[in-house]
Design a protein around this motif. Structure first.
Motif, PDB file in Angstrom:
ATOM      1  N   PRO A 138       0.793  -1.237   0.000  1.00  0.00           N
ATOM      2  CA  PRO A 138       0.000   0.000   0.000  1.00  0.00           C
ATOM      3  C   PRO A 138       0.817   1.276   0.000  1.00  0.00           C
ATOM      4  N   THR A 139       2.101   1.194   0.321  1.00  0.00           N
ATOM      5  CA  THR A 139       2.938   2.394   0.326  1.00  0.00           C
ATOM      6  C   THR A 139       3.856   2.475  -0.884  1.00  0.00           C
ATOM      7  N   GLY A 140       3.814   1.485  -1.760  1.00  0.00           N
ATOM      8  CA  GLY A 140       4.614   1.533  -2.977  1.00  0.00           C
ATOM      9  C   GLY A 140       6.095   1.313  -2.769  1.00  0.00           C
ATOM     10  N   VAL A 141       6.448   0.536  -1.756  1.00  0.00           N
ATOM     11  CA  VAL A 141       7.861   0.305  -1.451  1.00  0.00           C
ATOM     12  C   VAL A 141       8.550  -0.463  -2.576  1.00  0.00           C
ATOM     13  N   GLY A 142       7.851  -1.389  -3.212  1.00  0.00           N
ATOM     14  CA  GLY A 142       8.465  -2.239  -4.232  1.00  0.00           C
ATOM     15  C   GLY A 142       9.067  -1.437  -5.373  1.00  0.00           C
ATOM     16  N   ILE A 143       8.233  -0.682  -6.061  1.00  0.00           N
ATOM     17  CA  ILE A 143       8.739   0.120  -7.171  1.00  0.00           C
ATOM     18  C   ILE A 143       9.570   1.293  -6.659  1.00  0.00           C
ATOM     19  N   GLY A 144       9.206   1.810  -5.508  1.00  0.00           N
ATOM     20  CA  GLY A 144       9.953   2.930  -4.951  1.00  0.00           C
ATOM     21  C   GLY A 144      11.403   2.613  -4.646  1.00  0.00           C
ATOM     22  N   GLY A 145      11.723   1.337  -4.463  1.00  0.00           N
ATOM     23  CA  GLY A 145      13.097   0.959  -4.134  1.00  0.00           C
ATOM     24  C   GLY A 145      13.928   0.504  -5.315  1.00  0.00           C
ATOM     25  N   LEU A 146      13.505   0.824  -6.541  1.00  0.00           N
ATOM     26  CA  LEU A 146      14.195   0.326  -7.726  1.00  0.00           C
ATOM     27  C   LEU A 146      15.429   1.123  -8.123  1.00  0.00           C
ATOM     28  N   ALA A 147      15.648   2.287  -7.528  1.00  0.00           N
ATOM     29  CA  ALA A 147      16.733   3.154  -8.004  1.00  0.00           C
ATOM     30  C   ALA A 147      18.087   2.466  -7.930  1.00  0.00           C
ATOM     31  N   PHE A 148      18.428   1.933  -6.755  1.00  0.00           N
ATOM     32  CA  PHE A 148      19.747   1.310  -6.632  1.00  0.00           C
ATOM     33  C   PHE A 148      19.865   0.045  -7.468  1.00  0.00           C
TER      34      PHE A 148
ATOM     35  N   LEU B  47      18.551  11.616  -7.689  1.00  0.00           N
ATOM     36  CA  LEU B  47      17.622  12.497  -8.379  1.00  0.00           C
ATOM     37  C   LEU B  47      16.587  11.733  -9.200  1.00  0.00           C
ATOM     38  N   ALA B  48      16.552  10.409  -9.062  1.00  0.00           N
ATOM     39  CA  ALA B  48      15.615   9.613  -9.855  1.00  0.00           C
ATOM     40  C   ALA B  48      14.165   9.890  -9.470  1.00  0.00           C
ATOM     41  N   GLY B  49      13.908  10.140  -8.196  1.00  0.00           N
ATOM     42  CA  GLY B  49      12.547  10.418  -7.760  1.00  0.00           C
ATOM     43  C   GLY B  49      11.604   9.249  -7.926  1.00  0.00           C
ATOM     44  N   ILE B  50      12.130   8.027  -7.881  1.00  0.00           N
ATOM     45  CA  ILE B  50      11.283   6.859  -8.122  1.00  0.00           C
ATOM     46  C   ILE B  50      10.285   6.659  -6.990  1.00  0.00           C
ATOM     47  N   ALA B  51      10.706   6.869  -5.763  1.00  0.00           N
ATOM     48  CA  ALA B  51       9.833   6.589  -4.624  1.00  0.00           C
ATOM     49  C   ALA B  51       8.683   7.586  -4.515  1.00  0.00           C
ATOM     50  N   THR B  52       8.940   8.852  -4.800  1.00  0.00           N
ATOM     51  CA  THR B  52       7.933   9.888  -4.585  1.00  0.00           C
ATOM     52  C   THR B  52       7.336  10.439  -5.869  1.00  0.00           C
ATOM     53  N   GLY B  53       7.990  10.169  -7.006  1.00  0.00           N
ATOM     54  CA  GLY B  53       7.585  10.792  -8.256  1.00  0.00           C
ATOM     55  C   GLY B  53       8.437  12.016  -8.520  1.00  0.00           C
ATOM     56  N   ALA B  54       8.799  12.225  -9.766  1.00  0.00           N
ATOM     57  CA  ALA B  54       9.694  13.322 -10.113  1.00  0.00           C
ATOM     58  C   ALA B  54       9.097  14.678  -9.778  1.00  0.00           C
ATOM     59  N   ALA B  55       7.779  14.813  -9.834  1.00  0.00           N
ATOM     60  CA  ALA B  55       7.142  16.099  -9.569  1.00  0.00           C
ATOM     61  C   ALA B  55       7.312  16.543  -8.124  1.00  0.00           C
ATOM     62  N   TRP B  56       7.643  15.613  -7.234  1.00  0.00           N
ATOM     63  CA  TRP B  56       7.812  15.929  -5.815  1.00  0.00           C
ATOM     64  C   TRP B  56       9.175  16.550  -5.538  1.00  0.00           C
TER      65      TRP B  56
END
Length: 336
Positions: A155-165, A263-272
């Motif tokens: 529900p918090t989007g941790v899976g996709i949010g952690g893809l940067a590394f 600077l990827a902004g994957i967890a929060t979205g680039a607009a954030w």
């Protein structure tokens, strides 16, 4: 004319090695500067992140929309840029197409906010809070609708949010490993990188779906987006290695790791992210890949065109560098 004797010759330039205390102070200062730079790169984006000119849609009677705009300017100055829509359906379509990050509908029933949890939990929470604040000031109620929610298992989007590394790792390591193993065959090295990108995309999609539950559909689109992201990282790095040697690879890898990653902004979205930093992040492969994966996972590809074209451009740049490097190696090699 008499020959010059050694005493007549100009004295040779003597290079003086700095003393150990000077080296110690210089190296310590240099490393301190690097540490400050890393802190700025990894912490400042999060510290300065927030609602800055978020594109949000508004719908309802013109007088009510004007009141909402005034309320946003007064209660959250600089947080939103607004765009009016003629109907709820048009606003909803714009949200689903990712033309705006959310929407607020004002009608007889009160304030109705359209948020997109799958796009960014941070942004959706902010819009929800803003809608509730507007409703309280107007003495009415607020209804929050998540039009594209995240799966219940994540529900918090941790899976996709952690893809940067993993994305950066998946780009750097194969560029090194396959070129090391196939040091005498660039073709096999490139083939290995492409094979790893394809397999890596499938593995990531499988983990996201079957282990984390971060996605419930779109397995193959997510796998393809991830594979393109890995290729968009690995091929340019391999190309830099071929053209400029180890220094070129090192500089490229450092940019991806220490600039592209934070600077990827994957967890929060680039607009954030702050506007300038978010734009830089989306130009680099980690940010573009994160946007494309999220678009494929939850929005049927909507909002992912620019990210896909960016990654395709990085792949093309890598292929060009590899071709230049191969050509130079061929020209420098002894004729047979």
């Amino acid at each position: 004319m008499a020959a010059l004797t050694p005493l007549d010759a100009a004295p040779a330039t003597v290079r003086r090695t700095p003393s150990k205390p000077v080296l110690l102070v210089g190296l310590t200062a240099g490393l301190g500067v690097i540490l400050v730079a890393l802190l700025m790169l990894f912490i400042m984006p999060s510290l300065k992140s927030g609602a800055h000119n978020l594109p949000i849609g508004l719908a309802g009677p013109s007088s009510a929309v004007t009141q909402v705009e005034e309320g946003l300017d007064a209660g959250a100055p600089g947080a939103y840029t607004t765009r009016a829509f003629a109907s709820e359906a048009a606003l909803r379509d714009a949200v689903l197409d990712r033309d705006v990050v959310g929407g607020i509908l004002v009608d007889e029933g009160g304030v109705h906010a359209l948020v997109v949890g799958a796009g960014s939990t941070a942004i959706s929470a902010t819009i929800s809070g803003t809608a509730q604040s507007l409703a309280e000031k107007a003495g009415t109620s607020a209804e929050i609708e998540d039009v594209v929610p995240l799966p219940e298992s994540d529900p918090t989007g941790v899976g996709i949010g952690g893809l940067a590394f993993p994305l950066v790792f998946g780009g750097i390591v194969p560029a090194v490993a396959f070129r090391k193993v196939f040091s005498r065959s660039l073709g096999w090295a490139v083939g290995g990188i492409l094979a790893f990108a394809a397999v890596g995309g499938i593995v990531v999609a499988a983990v996201l779906m079957f282990l984390f539950g971060s996605i419930t559909t779109a397995f193959w689109p997510v796998a393809a987006a991830m594979a393109l992201g890995v290729a968009g990282l690995a091929l340019p790095l391999a190309g830099l290695q071929e053209v400029f040697g180890g220094k070129g690879f090192t500089i490229g890898a450092m940019i991806m790791m220490f600039v592209g990653n934070p600077l990827a902004g994957i967890a929060t979205g680039a607009a954030w992210l702050p506007a300038g930093l978010g734009a830089i992040g989306q130009i680099l492969p980690p940010g573009a890949a994160g946007t494309l994966v999220r678009s494929a996972a939850y929005f049927g590809g909507a909002g992912g065109l620019a990210a896909g074209l960016t990654l395709a451009a990085w792949v093309a740049a890598g292929a060009l560098l590899l071709a230049v490097g191969a050509r130079r190696t061929h020209l420098l090699s002894p004729s047979r």
